[in-house]
Design a protein around this motif. Structure first.
Motif, PDB file in Angstrom:
ATOM      1  N   GLN A 197      15.942  39.224  74.665  1.00  0.00           N
ATOM      2  CA  GLN A 197      16.128  40.323  75.609  1.00  0.00           C
ATOM      3  C   GLN A 197      14.822  41.101  75.751  1.00  0.00           C
ATOM      4  N   ILE A 198      14.269  41.087  76.951  1.00  0.00           N
ATOM      5  CA  ILE A 198      12.985  41.746  77.187  1.00  0.00           C
ATOM      6  C   ILE A 198      13.074  43.243  76.943  1.00  0.00           C
ATOM      7  N   ASP A 199      14.216  43.839  77.278  1.00  0.00           N
ATOM      8  CA  ASP A 199      14.367  45.289  77.138  1.00  0.00           C
ATOM      9  C   ASP A 199      14.984  45.696  75.799  1.00  0.00           C
ATOM     10  N   ALA A 200      15.037  44.770  74.848  1.00  0.00           N
ATOM     11  CA  ALA A 200      15.631  45.081  73.545  1.00  0.00           C
ATOM     12  C   ALA A 200      14.835  46.171  72.835  1.00  0.00           C
ATOM     13  N   ARG A 201      15.540  47.086  72.182  1.00  0.00           N
ATOM     14  CA  ARG A 201      14.918  48.181  71.466  1.00  0.00           C
ATOM     15  C   ARG A 201      15.505  48.272  70.049  1.00  0.00           C
ATOM     16  N   PRO A 202      14.875  48.999  69.158  1.00  0.00           N
ATOM     17  CA  PRO A 202      15.415  49.129  67.802  1.00  0.00           C
ATOM     18  C   PRO A 202      16.822  49.710  67.830  1.00  0.00           C
ATOM     19  N   SER A 247      20.249  44.353  55.017  1.00  0.00           N
ATOM     20  CA  SER A 247      20.246  42.918  54.744  1.00  0.00           C
ATOM     21  C   SER A 247      18.857  42.303  54.693  1.00  0.00           C
ATOM     22  N   LEU A 248      17.931  42.837  55.467  1.00  0.00           N
ATOM     23  CA  LEU A 248      16.596  42.240  55.514  1.00  0.00           C
ATOM     24  C   LEU A 248      15.832  42.515  54.220  1.00  0.00           C
ATOM     25  N   PRO A 249      15.052  41.539  53.737  1.00  0.00           N
ATOM     26  CA  PRO A 249      14.239  41.780  52.542  1.00  0.00           C
ATOM     27  C   PRO A 249      13.138  42.791  52.832  1.00  0.00           C
ATOM     28  N   ALA A 251       1.729  38.671  61.361  1.00  0.00           N
ATOM     29  CA  ALA A 251       3.193  38.538  61.323  1.00  0.00           C
ATOM     30  C   ALA A 251       3.783  39.415  60.227  1.00  0.00           C
ATOM     31  N   ALA A 252       3.135  39.423  59.054  1.00  0.00           N
ATOM     32  CA  ALA A 252       3.618  40.245  57.937  1.00  0.00           C
ATOM     33  C   ALA A 252       3.515  41.734  58.278  1.00  0.00           C
ATOM     34  N   ALA A 253       2.438  42.114  58.956  1.00  0.00           N
ATOM     35  CA  ALA A 253       2.265  43.516  59.351  1.00  0.00           C
ATOM     36  C   ALA A 253       3.326  43.931  60.359  1.00  0.00           C
ATOM     37  N   ASP A 254       3.630  43.046  61.307  1.00  0.00           N
ATOM     38  CA  ASP A 254       4.654  43.368  62.306  1.00  0.00           C
ATOM     39  C   ASP A 254       6.037  43.461  61.664  1.00  0.00           C
ATOM     40  N   TYR A 255       6.281  42.620  60.685  1.00  0.00           N
ATOM     41  CA  TYR A 255       7.561  42.690  59.974  1.00  0.00           C
ATOM     42  C   TYR A 255       7.691  44.041  59.272  1.00  0.00           C
ATOM     43  N   GLN A 256       6.606  44.524  58.684  1.00  0.00           N
ATOM     44  CA  GLN A 256       6.644  45.823  58.014  1.00  0.00           C
ATOM     45  C   GLN A 256       6.910  46.961  58.983  1.00  0.00           C
ATOM     46  N   VAL A 257       6.440  46.819  60.217  1.00  0.00           N
ATOM     47  CA  VAL A 257       6.746  47.816  61.242  1.00  0.00           C
ATOM     48  C   VAL A 257       8.258  47.930  61.415  1.00  0.00           C
ATOM     49  N   VAL A 258       8.930  46.790  61.471  1.00  0.00           N
ATOM     50  CA  VAL A 258      10.386  46.759  61.624  1.00  0.00           C
ATOM     51  C   VAL A 258      11.069  47.436  60.438  1.00  0.00           C
ATOM     52  N   ILE A 259      10.657  47.060  59.238  1.00  0.00           N
ATOM     53  CA  ILE A 259      11.281  47.606  58.036  1.00  0.00           C
ATOM     54  C   ILE A 259      11.085  49.118  57.943  1.00  0.00           C
ATOM     55  N   GLU A 260       9.888  49.591  58.251  1.00  0.00           N
ATOM     56  CA  GLU A 260       9.602  51.016  58.167  1.00  0.00           C
ATOM     57  C   GLU A 260      10.384  51.810  59.206  1.00  0.00           C
ATOM     58  N   GLN A 261      10.508  51.260  60.411  1.00  0.00           N
ATOM     59  CA  GLN A 261      11.233  51.990  61.451  1.00  0.00           C
ATOM     60  C   GLN A 261      12.745  51.961  61.232  1.00  0.00           C
TER      61      GLN A 261
END
Length: 291
Positions: free
Chosen positions: A231-236, A250-252, A271-281
């Protein structure tokens, strides 16, 4: 003051058998559950705690406690220090979720935290929310899904509970995430441009992925897609929603090395840095129940 009336033998037979199973397995009860009147009106059950209970329970019931009796642990198994196992008789107020008929009166076991004086709290007249499963062939007996699955109604966010119950039954509910399957960062044509695709493992095998998109001089943007197409418009997901819970709880904490598809160290690092963005947000999955 505890009622001195002895529970009937049939109920003790039922609960003693259940004590060996999942519904009354010895687990630590809600740390937040204190004596009646303590922390009145406070919502001390976190969203994650509430989701854990709600999603695992075939029945969600509001009831008013009418009688309680303390049970000797020798009859139902060990009890966590500082807690007591009690037999409860309650009056049903409403069935919030479940398609099994239940009686106007209910009987079950629960664990409660002792007061500072080592006494069982006075629960008579208190409204509680019960997360339970039915007992086959008996509409007036239930088994709590955990010893701490009797929660004072005053400690529960009613809006969150009703939202969870609705999302639980929705065909569009976010799938149960069990981990990270594959991750790949693809750089763009400009410096600072790129996209990281994070493909998730789900309990039922349904597709779910996170896309983290970077643009020059812009903060990264990400979102969850739960279909075959991204989904192009997907948001957190918004905190305090089932979609958020499925990810945050659930995510490590760190991206598994084996999930990386790229061999280029620079791409793996991004990729690891972008994953951390997800976890932090997403923020922490706060739980107050002690296991």
């Amino acid at each position: 003051m505890l009622n001195s009336k002895r529970p009937d033998r049939r109920v003790f037979s039922m609960v003693a058998a259940a004590a060996a199973g999942i519904s009354l397995a010895v687990a630590a009860p809600l740390a937040a559950q204190n004596s009646a009147g303590e922390a009145a009106g406070e919502s001390s059950v976190t969203y994650a705690d509430l989701a854990d209970l709600t999603l695992d329970a075939p029945l969600a019931i509001t009831a008013e406690v009418r009688r309680t009796s303390r049970i000797d642990p020798s009859r139902t198994g060990p009890v966590r220090p500082g807690w007591a196992r009690i037999y409860v008789e309650a009056e049903t107020k409403s069935l919030l979720a479940g398609n099994t008929p239940i009686g106007e009166k209910l009987k079950y076991l629960a664990d409660v935290k002792l007061t500072s004086r080592g006494k069982v709290p006075k629960l008579k007249g208190e409204t509680v929310v019960l997360f339970a499963r039915p007992v086959p062939g008996s509409s007036d007996e239930i088994q709590l899904i955990a010893p701490d699955a009797q929660v004072p109604a005053a400690q529960i966010n009613t809006v969150s509970l009703r939202s969870l119950l609705a999302e639980k039954l929705s065909p569009d509910a976010a799938p149960v995430v069990t981990g990270v399957r594959d991750v790949l960062h693809t750089p763009g044509n400009l410096a600072g441009e790129g996209e990281t695709q994070i493909f998730l493992k789900t309990k039922d095998g349904s597709p779910a992925s996170i896309a983290v998109v970077r643009a020059p001089s812009q903060p990264p943007v990400w979102g969850l897609s739960t279909g075959e197409l991204v989904q192009i418009d997907a948001r957190p997901p918004r905190p305090g929603t089932l979609e958020w819970y499925r990810l945050a709880c659930s995510l490590p904490a760190a991206l598994p090395v084996e999930a990386q598809l790229a061999s280029d160290p620079a791409l793996r690092q991004q990729a690891a840095a972008d994953y951390q963005v997800v976890i932090e947000q997403l923020g922490p999955c706060e739980r107050r129940r002690e296991f």
